[in-house]
Scaffold this active site. Structure first.
Site, mmCIF file in Angstrom:
data_model
loop_
_atom_site.group_PDB
_atom_site.id
_atom_site.type_symbol
_atom_site.label_atom_id
_atom_site.label_comp_id
_atom_site.label_asym_id
_atom_site.label_seq_id
_atom_site.Cartn_x
_atom_site.Cartn_y
_atom_site.Cartn_z
ATOM 1 C CG HIS A 151 -6.020 -5.623 -7.911
ATOM 2 N ND1 HIS A 151 -6.466 -4.330 -7.707
ATOM 3 C CD2 HIS A 151 -6.576 -6.376 -6.928
ATOM 4 C CE1 HIS A 151 -7.257 -4.309 -6.650
ATOM 5 N NE2 HIS A 151 -7.337 -5.534 -6.153
ATOM 6 C CG HIS A 198 -8.588 -10.393 -6.803
ATOM 7 N ND1 HIS A 198 -7.268 -10.634 -6.471
ATOM 8 C CD2 HIS A 198 -8.950 -9.296 -6.095
ATOM 9 C CE1 HIS A 198 -6.872 -9.733 -5.595
ATOM 10 N NE2 HIS A 198 -7.872 -8.902 -5.344
#
Length: 199
Positions: free
Chosen positions: A106, A121
Site C-alpha cells: 500500500h 500512500h
C-alpha cells in the site's frame, strides 16, 4: 652477560612496541583518509536539484491538506498532493531507487536520482488489508524509470471493504527544498506534471 639480559629484553620490547605503534598509526590514518574521501565523494554525488514530479495515478488531484488522514493532511510528513483515483494503477513519478516496498503493497518510497525522497500512500488505513486487492511489480533496491507501472489495486474492492482509496504523494525531505509547488488540481492523467520543487 646475565646482568645485560634484562636490558636486552627491554630494548627488544621497546623496538617491537614502537614498530607496532607506527605501523598501526599510519595504516589507520591511511584507512580513515580513504573512508573520509569516499564519504565526501558520496556527499558530492547527492547534490540536491530542483525536480519535476509526475502524477502517479489517473484521477482527480486535490490539496493534501484536505485528505481525510490527519497524518498526511497536517503535512507533518512533508508537503505534497492527493488524488481520488479513477484507475487502479500507480506509476513512478520520478526516476530513482525504490526505498520502501512494504509487503502490504500500500506504500511505495522512491529516492530519485536527484535526491528527492517521495512516498506514495495508496488509501487510508489500507495497511489493514495486508496486501489484499493489491498487486506489486517492485522490490526494495530496484531502479525504476518515471512512468513505469509499480502497483495495481482494485478500487471497487477497497471501497467495498470500507476503506478510502485516496492516493497521497508526499515529498519526505520537504525541509531540504525552498518550495514544493503542486502544479495542477482537478482532472489528471498519470504522467502529468503534479509538483515542481525548488532548491
Amino acid at each position: 652477560m646475565n646482568n645485560q639480559l634484562p636490558l636486552y629484553i627491554l630494548v627488544n620490547l621497546i623496538s617491537f612496541g614502537c614498530g607496532f605503534a607506527l605501523t598501526w598509526f599510519f595504516d589507520y590514518k591511511k584507512s580513515m583518509d580513504g573512508e573520509l574521501e569516499n564519504t565526501y565523494e558520496e556527499l558530492e554525488d547527492i547534490k540536491l536539484e530542483s525536480e519535476d514530479i509526475l502524477s502517479p495515478v489517473t484521477g482527480k488531484a486535490f490539496e493534501l491538506s484536505n485528505a481525510k488522514d490527519d497524518v498526511f493532511s497536517s503535512l507533518s510528513l512533508g508537503d505534497g498532493i492527493a488524488f481520488t483515483p479513477e484507475e487502479g494503477k500507480i506509476y513512478a513519478p520520478v526516476t530513482g531507487e525504490i526505498t520502501v516496498a512494504y509487503p502490504t503493497k500500500h506504500a511505495i518510497g522512491i529516492k530519485s536520482d536527484n535526491g528527492l525522497e517521495v512516498l506514495i500512500h495508496i488509501g487510508i488505513d489500507t495497511v489493514e488489508l495486508n496486501g489484499k486487492y493489491f498487486e506489486s511489480n517492485i522490490k526494495q533496491g530496484m531502479h525504476v524509470k518515471a512512468g513505469e507501472e509499480l502497483v495495481s489495486f482494485d478500487i471497487d474492492k477497497i471501497k467495498e471493504a470500507g476503506y478510502d482509496p485516496t492516493v497521497m504523494m508526499i515529498v519526505i525531505n520537504t525541509p531540504e527544498y525552498k518550495a514544493i509547488l503542486p502544479k495542477k488540481y482537478g482532472e489528471v492523467k498519470h504522467g502529468d506534471l503534479a509538483i515542481t520543487t525548488q532548491v
